[in-house]
Design an enzyme around this catalytic site. Structure first.
Site, PDB file in Angstrom:
ATOM      1  N   TYR A 193       0.834  -1.133   0.017  1.00 56.63           N
ATOM      2  CA  TYR A 193      -0.113   0.034   0.004  1.00 56.63           C
ATOM      3  C   TYR A 193       0.801   1.135   0.088  1.00 56.63           C
ATOM      4  CZ  TYR A 193      -3.076   3.567   1.957  1.00 56.63           C
ATOM      5  OH  TYR A 193      -3.626   4.873   1.952  1.00 56.63           O
ATOM      6  N   GLU A 244      -4.095   7.294  -3.449  1.00 59.12           N
ATOM      7  CA  GLU A 244      -3.562   5.995  -2.758  1.00 59.12           C
ATOM      8  C   GLU A 244      -3.277   5.129  -4.115  1.00 59.12           C
ATOM      9  OE1 GLU A 244      -6.307   5.021   1.121  1.00 59.12           O
ATOM     10  OE2 GLU A 244      -6.900   4.509  -0.729  1.00 59.12           O
TER      11      GLU A 244
END
Lengths: 380, 289, 380, 289
Positions: C101, C189
């Site tokens: 991530y 993101e």
């Protein structure tokens, strides 16, 4: 690195600054062709890496294309401060209502870029700084925040009273800063920045110097290097990784380290000689560098003696000694050499030189005295 | 005593596996410097010469090995970031040997380092040495000796020349600092003079300047106003032509500013004994001690 | 402003981040055509402005083009958290060796952008933050210096051990920061950032939120607004300069000021009612805004009473009163209205309303109680 | 006494000739604020309403008129630069009314202002008022009265509501501050609480918060640890849905963070009296005084 006016203008144009058109000519015929394309009067400007072109007669107004050819013929080949004019810029003559100065320079004392602007434009800014310092407005650009919009406006208000011109000038100042940053410059000047009778603000002359250390990042700018505008020996030295500057004396100097090289030159002068050059072979120990250094120095007919001053640290004295021997094998060196070597691998170096018939000293004062004496036809 | 480095210096070498980094790391270790770590991204986990652990980042060198000083040997394009990394990792003294660092890069490095309370020496400098105790950089260990004189210089080999003459004359040094020849540097003459003035073991200072900029003039005023110890000064470049960069990026006379004459005049006006030749240092220092 | 995954990926791609290809389909046929172009298995992903698409069945693997059509048919029209899926993204299925991530978000507490990275990718980062906070590495980006190269490397080392992957990830992190800045984002993101079996690092899913206040500067990004993905009433409100959010209650609220609007809603609830919406008419006094506000509110069939709460400062009470009267002339308002006006030009407003047959109160508590009572079929 | 503004406030209005700027300048002058200058580039040399000299730059307003406080009414796209200009010109207190300032802009403004030792209030705020003495911004002068209560709020009209109720109940204010509804603001709750705690005339404080962020929670801890004066708190947005921006750019519940319940719990845990409704302030403040 210096670039020419026409190159600086290209950079400014690419960043959106209003710069009148202009093309470079290397012959009167080219100048004529360019001038006839523009029509009307043009300015013919010598493209050399020095200031004071105007005073030296390197900038001339031409009434028409035929006149432009004549003016170009007069300027091309002219010597300005020792530099031969190889190119002229031909650009339409502009009507001028007022002239200002806008410049940005990397300022050591404030460890930042500093803008300088003055409504006294079109003249040497150093003269303005000396005679009427209050006519110059300065601004330190915080490297963390860059040039802020209100700062550009504040500088522009120092130049003009009319907000329309102020806004144009502020925009030019911001773009000049962008151009300066993008090119890796240490100096960028617009002088004069003019206002036309119609109220338009334009850059009429421009100058930029580029940080040598940034060139690897800006290949477009590096490609602007004009080796025809510098002594061939300096080009050759740079290509070999040497730092060389030609002077007018007769003692050729080969030194490792810039500070020691300067101190050596100073000492040559102190003992009655004149240094022929600054030459720093740098910290590396490549014998090839020594060979190139000797080639460059012996190519200068004024040189009467050659002085080696090496303090070995990273530089190994034996490498330098090998370079000297190698050079004498490859090229004929018809001038006397005085050598001083001390530090890393000093003993090996002395032995190598001895085998090749050279003596080496260990004291800096002595070797300088010897080299000066040799240049004056003394002992050998 | 000494300035900036001493027996408590715990050194991390940034670029330890490079050509210059590995060579000088060995020299520093041989001299007695406490090299506690090296950094080369991608070589973390290796050992350098079976004795110095290598890490991927400076922050690991600090947390794992307690490094408090760093020396930077990475190529010019990456040197500024290496200095920033060291400062961010909490390194107190950063010595940047790398030559050719763009001045734009340094312009952002200087406030960053200052905000973190770190000291940067250089770039484009030979580093510093406290004789008999610790050396950080590339100054040759064999030309120095312990003693009462502080040396600060913008030059490399010219410093060696002066220091070697002092040593041969029996005059040792507390610390010799090469502050570097670039126009923008982290630690300047005044910073070093201040430190030498505060160092009880330093009894005299040799200051080796050169053309370009106004650091020597500012330093002269500092000597006049704030120093009790004798200072001997030298300026290289009396024969340098204006407008040309004499090797060092910072050694350039701009207009009429930064000439050797101007600097030597400032020295004299502020009570600094001026060495006309490098060889004059010995006599002038002996007179001052 | 929210943008879709496929739009965020376009931005990332434009900044040089490796993102597998992908195209948007609005019908099973289009999905099939795209899938057959790629060949091999594809992923069909619902494009809606909400998280948790996977859990809701909005992301499906399809073995071939025919299967892609089937999966697209299943997903298109699906409701996810109240939003209807109008578009699917069809993208080749990637082989995945590991998932990480990488995100950057504007962080209020540190007054800066903060990077968060975790080698625990492909799952909800809030869950990771709650269950294993030590698996997340954070970095505050100093707004004065930006993201420094070594910082990007440091984040990348938190993800991978192999320097080849670290360098790829560091490059992606730097480009993500550039994309985030250029788009005026408040969140960006990549989740997951994958490593393929061949060791390549790629962005497989992406999300970006944009600062509404920056849209005037980034017209390309503003053009990505998908009004089909929001209630038409909210689009209409935004176009009229109103701030409106639809809720599920029965008391329609018209208030000036966001804080007062929230407090009014809270008070509706406190007195036993349910607010039908948040609606801030802002500080201006344009009666047209009041008309639009009433149009929007009365278009909601759940609304049983309408509550005006106006504290006049910049907003002039008489303007609001005129707007109410104007609206009742233009549209039929078949639900009871409770009005409270106080402050600037309060008396004029009361008079205007009185002429038109409306009563006005001055106390906030009372008007809220009245509106709740009206919604419950009380007095009027 | 008061906080931030008082009789020594010398105000410059940035954007004085604009629609909002001119309207509110008249209101401020009418209230008694010492508006010493205005700034609009290109209108330098003019007089506003025959009484306030207009300059092209803030630096002129400071040097010519001794301005020490500025209020910014310029459009959002230029607001950040206006704040930077004021800070650079040496203005001590900058009140930014402008709404819609990009958060990217504010991110660079905040350290710039802080480095210069200036205080920024806002952006996207109604400003502040010291009843009977000085008002800077857009708070209506007729709803306040001098007295012992400090008011600090993220909201505009909700503040008016609360302040008006206090005034009607005979409870006056030292200063009322609207700190603004944006996610990044110059002066936060803690800054105001600290100032109210230090102001001898403030005997109680009303704090009006809303959903989004953690400023109220941090403020609650400050009240618990560092304040001796009673504080009454309110949070707007108990019925706000998560993930939606409720008008104010900063009024948004992100994930489970920033809810009204969480903030009210923090208030209670730290000894802050919680007003369930705006109308509760009067009774709670009276109990505290």
């Amino acid at each position: 690195m210096n670039i020419h006016e026409y190159q600086a203008k290209e950079i400014l144009r690419a960043h959106g600054i209003p710069v009148p058109p202009g093309e470079v000519a290397t012959s009167p015929e080219e100048a004529e062709a360019i001038a006839s394309k523009y029509g009307g009067p043009v300015v013919v400007k010598a493209q050399v890496h020095t200031g004071g072109r105007g005073k030296a007669g390197g900038v001339k107004l031409a009434d028409d294309a035929a006149d432009a050819a004549e003016k170009a013929a007069a300027i091309l080949g002219m010597e300005i401060k020792g530099l031969t004019v190889e190119k002229v810029l031909v650009t339409p003559a502009e009507e001028i209502a007022s002239e200002a100065y806008v410049g940005i320079v990397m300022d050591r004392a404030s460890q930042a870029d500093v803008f300088m602007v003055s409504s006294e434009g079109g003249v040497d800014i150093e003269e303005v700084a000396a005679s009427q310092p209050e006519a110059i407005t300065k601004l330190r650009v915080d490297p963390r925040y860059g040039l802020l919009p209100h700062q550009a406006m504040g500088l522009a208000w120092a130049l003009y009273d009319d907000v329309k011109q102020v806004r144009q000038a502020a925009s030019i100042i911001r773009k000049l800063h962008e151009a300066y940053r993008a090119a890796g410059a240490t100096l960028a000047e617009i002088n004069p920045l003019i206002v036309t009778p119609e109220g338009e603000v334009k850059a009429i002359d421009a100058k930029m110097n580029i940080d040598d250390n940034v060139l690897f990042r800006v290949p477009d700018v590096e490609a602007m290097r004009d080796t025809s505008a510098e002594p061939p020996a300096e080009t050759k030295a740079r290509d070999a990784g040497l730092s060389y500057i030609k002077l007018d004396g007769d003692v050729g100097c080969v030194v490792n380290g810039a500070g020691l090289a300067m101190a050596t030159m100073d000492m040559v002068k102190h003992y009655g000689g004149e240094p022929a050059n600054f030459l720093d072979i740098g910290g590396s120990s490549n014998p090839d560098k020594v060979v190139t250094a000797l080639e460059i120095i012996t190519a200068d007919p004024r040189v009467k003696s050659i002085l080696f001053n090496i303090f070995g640290g990273i530089t190994r004295c034996d490498d330098v000694a090998n370079g000297i021997v190698e050079a004498t094998n490859r090229i004929e060196i018809d001038r006397p050499i005085a050598i001083r070597l001390t530090g890393t691998n000093e003993e090996e170096a002395v032995e190598i030189l001895k085998q090749a018939g050279f003596a080496a000293m260990t004291d800096m004062d002595e070797v300088v005295k010897e080299a000066v004496s040799l240049a004056h036809g003394g002992s050998d | 005593m000494s300035i900036f480095i001493d027996g408590s210096t715990r050194l991390v070498v940034q670029g330890i596996t490079g050509r210059d980094g590995s060579f000088h790391t060995r020299q520093m270790i041989e001299y007695g410097t406490d090299v506690v770590a090296g950094v080369t991204p991608g070589k973390g986990g290796q050992m350098f010469d079976d004795s110095v652990p290598v890490f991927n980042t400076v922050v690991e060198a600090v947390s794992e090995r307690g490094a408090n000083t760093s020396v930077v040997y990475v190529p010019a394009a990456f040197a500024a970031d290496a200095v920033l990394e060291a400062a961010e990792a909490g390194i107190e003294l950063i010595v940047c040997i790398s030559e050719g660092v763009p001045v734009q890069d340094m312009m952002r490095v200087l406030p960053f380092v200052e905000e973190r309370g770190a000291r940067l020496i250089g770039p484009n400098c030979p580093g510093l040495i406290t004789p008999g105790v610790c050396k950080v950089g590339i100054l040759p260990g064999q030309i120095v000796a312990p003693g009462p004189v502080g040396v600060v210089s913008r030059s490399g080999t010219l410093t060696y020349e002066v220091v070697f003459q002092l040593t041969r004359a029996g005059i040792g040094q507390t610390t010799c600092v090469g502050i570097g020849g670039d126009p923008l540097i982290g630690t300047n003459f005044v910073d070093c003079l201040e430190a030498f003035e505060a160092d009880p073991d330093t009894r005299a200072v040799c200051m080796i300047g050169e053309i370009g900029g106004t650091d020597e003039q500012v330093a002269a005023e500092f000597v006049r106003d704030r120093m009790s110890k004798p200072v001997v000064g030298f300026i290289a470049g009396r024969t340098a032509p204006p407008g040309r960069r004499m090797g060092h990026a910072g050694a350039i006379i701009s207009g009429s500013e930064g000439t050797a004459d101007e600097k030597m005049r400032a020295f004299r006006e502020c009570g600094i004994a001026v060495a006309e030749l490098p060889a004059d240092f010995v006599g002038l220092v002996q007179a001052g001690l």
